[in-house]
Design a protein around this motif. Structure first.
Motif, short mmCIF file in Angstrom:
data_model
loop_
_atom_site.label_atom_id
_atom_site.label_comp_id
_atom_site.label_asym_id
_atom_site.label_seq_id
_atom_site.Cartn_x
_atom_site.Cartn_y
_atom_site.Cartn_z
N GLU A 276 36.63 32.98 51.30
CA GLU A 276 36.72 34.27 52.00
C GLU A 276 37.51 35.29 51.16
N HIS A 277 38.61 34.82 50.61
CA HIS A 277 39.48 35.69 49.81
C HIS A 277 38.72 36.26 48.61
N SER A 278 37.95 35.43 47.96
CA SER A 278 37.22 35.84 46.76
C SER A 278 36.17 36.89 47.09
N LEU B 69 35.77 36.18 40.99
CA LEU B 69 36.08 34.91 40.33
C LEU B 69 37.56 34.75 39.97
N HIS B 70 38.42 35.68 40.38
CA HIS B 70 39.79 35.67 39.87
C HIS B 70 40.58 34.43 40.27
N ASP B 71 40.23 33.81 41.40
CA ASP B 71 40.98 32.64 41.85
C ASP B 71 40.20 31.34 41.70
N VAL B 72 39.10 31.37 40.96
CA VAL B 72 38.28 30.16 40.84
C VAL B 72 39.07 29.04 40.16
N TRP C 216 43.33 44.71 44.83
CA TRP C 216 42.24 44.23 45.70
C TRP C 216 42.57 42.82 46.20
N ASP C 217 43.14 42.02 45.32
CA ASP C 217 43.58 40.67 45.65
C ASP C 217 44.49 40.72 46.89
N ASP C 218 45.45 41.63 46.88
CA ASP C 218 46.40 41.73 48.00
C ASP C 218 45.71 42.14 49.30
FE FE Z 1 43.84 36.06 44.71
#
Ligand code: FE
Length: 184
Positions: free
Chosen positions: A28-30, A52-55, A154-156
């Motif tokens: 969901e986060h991604s 893909l930043h947290d893959v 965007w991550d936050d």
């Molecule tokens: Fe993240």
């Protein structure tokens, strides 16, 4: 399996059940992060980076609670290494630098630290804490630091439980067109 299918496989097998202390799953986060990048009319490569930043959290094979055990999984480096098989630096560098961007914002943006999620505060210490002075300047001078800061913002924002989002496979065309043609 081609690489884009491999990415979907990783998200679908592991992304929906990994929460890492946040109120949303990594899947969901991604997708929420990618949606934020789209809302900001980001370049296609940066939308892919957001997705893909947290893959790295899904492929490092460490337990989900490593941060609680005081270990930094260095998920940004893991992701960068894996993604660099098929994506260029316009994707891999914002991914690699998004943790440095968080540390930079903690050191330079008054109030940013206070808005971090509890899980993000926990990992900050393991990641080396806020960047200040020379370290902050060095980060800003690096290529893709501005893209990494955008990605981190965007991550936050991408931690909203229950938000209606598209399937991750919605991004197939974008991933295929962004990956290096010859190797997909
Ligand atoms: Fe993240």
């Amino acid at each position: 399996m081609n690489f884009v299918n491999e990415i979907f496989d990783v998200f679908e097998k592991r992304g929906g059940t990994a929460y890492l202390g946040e109120p949303v799953s990594v899947l969901e986060h991604s997708v929420q992060a990618a949606r934020e990048a789209e809302k900001a009319s980001a370049a296609p490569s940066l939308i892919v980076a957001a997705l893909l930043h947290d893959v790295g959290h899904l492929i490092h094979r460490l337990p989900e609670d490593v941060a609680d055990r005081g270990i930094d999984s260095r998920h940004q480096e893991v992701a960068c290494g894996w993604l660099s098989q098929h994506f260029g630096s316009e994707v891999t560098e914002p991914v690699r630098l998004h943790v440095a961007a968080k540390r930079y914002l903690c050191g330079t943006d008054p109030g940013y630290l206070g808005r971090l999620s509890p899980a993000s505060i926990l990992s900050l210490g393991l990641q080396g804490g806020p960047l200040i002075d020379d370290e902050a300047e060095e980060f800003v001078r690096s290529s893709y630091s501005q893209q990494a800061i955008l990605l981190r913002r965007w991550d936050d924002l991408a931690k909203i439980p229950g938000l209606a989002i598209p399937e991750v496979r919605h991004y197939r065309a974008l991933l295929e067109s962004t990956a290096r043609r010859a190797v997909v």
